[in-house]
Design an enzyme around this catalytic site. Structure first.
Site, PDB file in Angstrom:
ATOM      1  N   SER A   1       0.879  -1.177   0.000  1.00 21.45           N
ATOM      2  CA  SER A   1       0.000   0.000   0.000  1.00 21.45           C
ATOM      3  C   SER A   1       0.915   1.225   0.000  1.00 21.45           C
ATOM      4  O   SER A   1       2.104   1.113   0.335  1.00 21.45           O
ATOM      5  CB  SER A   1      -0.827  -0.014   1.290  1.00 21.45           C
ATOM      6  OG  SER A   1      -1.447   1.222   1.509  1.00 21.45           O
TER       7      SER A   1
ATOM      8  N   LYS B   1       2.312  -3.306   6.279  1.00 19.92           N
ATOM      9  CA  LYS B   1       2.483  -3.000   4.861  1.00 19.92           C
ATOM     10  C   LYS B   1       3.943  -2.609   4.593  1.00 19.92           C
ATOM     11  O   LYS B   1       4.492  -2.927   3.546  1.00 19.92           O
ATOM     12  CB  LYS B   1       1.508  -1.905   4.402  1.00 19.92           C
ATOM     13  CG  LYS B   1       0.046  -2.358   4.350  1.00 19.92           C
ATOM     14  CD  LYS B   1      -0.169  -3.512   3.365  1.00 19.92           C
ATOM     15  CE  LYS B   1      -1.637  -3.846   3.158  1.00 19.92           C
ATOM     16  NZ  LYS B   1      -1.831  -5.024   2.267  1.00 19.92           N
TER      17      LYS B   1
ATOM     18  N   TYR C   1      -1.647  -1.541  10.375  1.00 18.95           N
ATOM     19  CA  TYR C   1      -1.797  -1.604   8.907  1.00 18.95           C
ATOM     20  C   TYR C   1      -0.544  -1.016   8.237  1.00 18.95           C
ATOM     21  O   TYR C   1       0.032  -1.624   7.336  1.00 18.95           O
ATOM     22  CB  TYR C   1      -3.052  -0.849   8.467  1.00 18.95           C
ATOM     23  CG  TYR C   1      -3.350  -1.018   6.992  1.00 18.95           C
ATOM     24  CD1 TYR C   1      -3.969  -2.170   6.507  1.00 18.95           C
ATOM     25  CD2 TYR C   1      -2.997  -0.029   6.070  1.00 18.95           C
ATOM     26  CE1 TYR C   1      -4.235  -2.332   5.153  1.00 18.95           C
ATOM     27  CE2 TYR C   1      -3.261  -0.185   4.715  1.00 18.95           C
ATOM     28  CZ  TYR C   1      -3.880  -1.332   4.264  1.00 18.95           C
ATOM     29  OH  TYR C   1      -4.136  -1.491   2.909  1.00 18.95           O
TER      30      TYR C   1
END
Ligand code: NAI
Length: 286
Positions: A146, A161, A157
């Site tokens: 991402s 990532k 997150y």
């Protein structure tokens, strides 16, 4: 590598969003598909949708956070088609509480996101890459990170990532070091119109309860709502799929289909490091 009809693409998280769009993109160019997802009903729907359009495809339900299930996915892919040319480790999850403070995010969020977003990618690479190398044909691995994997944040997150982006760059170098015909790309989408903000629909009870947004600080709730709106106005998943297709064909390591303001964030962070500057606090873009 040159993508050609008859080659085989495996996609995790293929029942929705970016994974489903990649499946359509590959099918349009005659690749055979192995669609995989944790959600059985939506996976069968995706299979029917693609086969109705003339695609050759199988569906294998698998939870990428389980090493055993990813091994079973690889076994099913090789037993159906005898080869895999493109592997998209794409399945991923997030909670809507994207900007909790570093010391406040529940440990259960860390554990769930770690298992799906990082270990899911690791298991995919461990199960498929040795078989792709042994097959001797050209191949490509696309790991979905991402923009969050290139800029920073204390949320799990962002952290996992980043781990996917670090691991994938290492994978790229390892494949070059052994002179493999298999290459790798990291996919770093920006804001894309998918169901990622509803990812807790697939959260196993073992990883704690889903986020109760109403129990969180007002600014976290506001950001979650703004983020959902930004995603709803984001790029279509088909735009990401086209970038992936092009990235594989041209062996581009970085595939970053992202909005200009997010690309700017990446540049600012790179410049902070280059000039040994303290981290710039970015102005909000949503
Ligand atoms: P989505 O929620 O529409 O699709 C994700 C798919 O992954 C769903 O079909 C879901 O059932 C499946 N999945 C979830 N947990 C799984 C598990 N444990 N095992 C197997 N499958 C599982 O979301 P989207 O956006 O298409 O997500 C795809 C990837 O793109 C994720 O890795 C996500 O983090 C990443 N991404 C998404 C962005 C966006 O703006 N939508 C931006 C950057 C990255």
């Amino acid at each position: 590598m040159r993508l050609m009809p008859g080659q085989v693409a495996v996609i995790t998280g293929a029942a929705s969003g970016i994974g489903l769009a990649m499946a359509h993109q590959f099918a349009q160019h005659g690749l055979k598909l192995v669609l995989s997802d944790i959600e059985s009903a939506s996976l069968q729907k995706a299979l029917a949708e693609l086969t109705d359009l003339g695609a050759t495809a199988i569906a294998v339900q698998a939870d990428v956070s389980s090493e055993t299930q990813v091994k079973a996915l690889a076994d099913a892919a090789y037993s159906a088609y005898g080869a895999v040319h493109v592997l998209c480790n794409n399945a991923g999850v997030a909670t809507p509480a994207l900007r909790t403070l570093a010391w406040e995010t529940p440990l259960s969020d860390w554990e769930w996101i770690h298992r799906v977003n990082l270990l899911g990618v690791l298991y995919g690479v461990r199960e498929f890459v040795p078989r792709m190398l042994a097959g001797g044909a050209p191949g490509h691995v696309v790991n979905t990170a991402s923009v969050a994997g290139l800029v920073t944040g204390s949320n799990p997150y962002f952290v996992y990532k980043h781990a996917v982006s670090c691991f994938t760059e290492g994978l790229y170098k390892d494949l070059r070091a052994v002179g493999a015909h298999v290459s790798a790309s990291v996919l770093c989408p920006g804001l894309i119109r998918t169901r990622i903000m509803e990812a807790e629909r697939n959260r196993p009870v073992a990883f704690g309860p889903s986020t109760d947004l109403t129990a969180l600080a007002h600014d976290v709730q506001t950001l979650a709502a703004k983020f959902k709106t930004a995603l709803d106005h984001g790029f279509e998943p088909a735009h990401v799929a086209a970038a992936v297709f092009d990235g594989i064909q041209h062996d581009h390591y970085y595939i970053i289909p992202a909005q200009p303001a997010l690309l700017e964030f990446i540049d600012v962070r790179m410049q902070d490091i280059q000039h040994r500057r303290n981290p710039t606090i970015p102005a909000p873009v949503i």
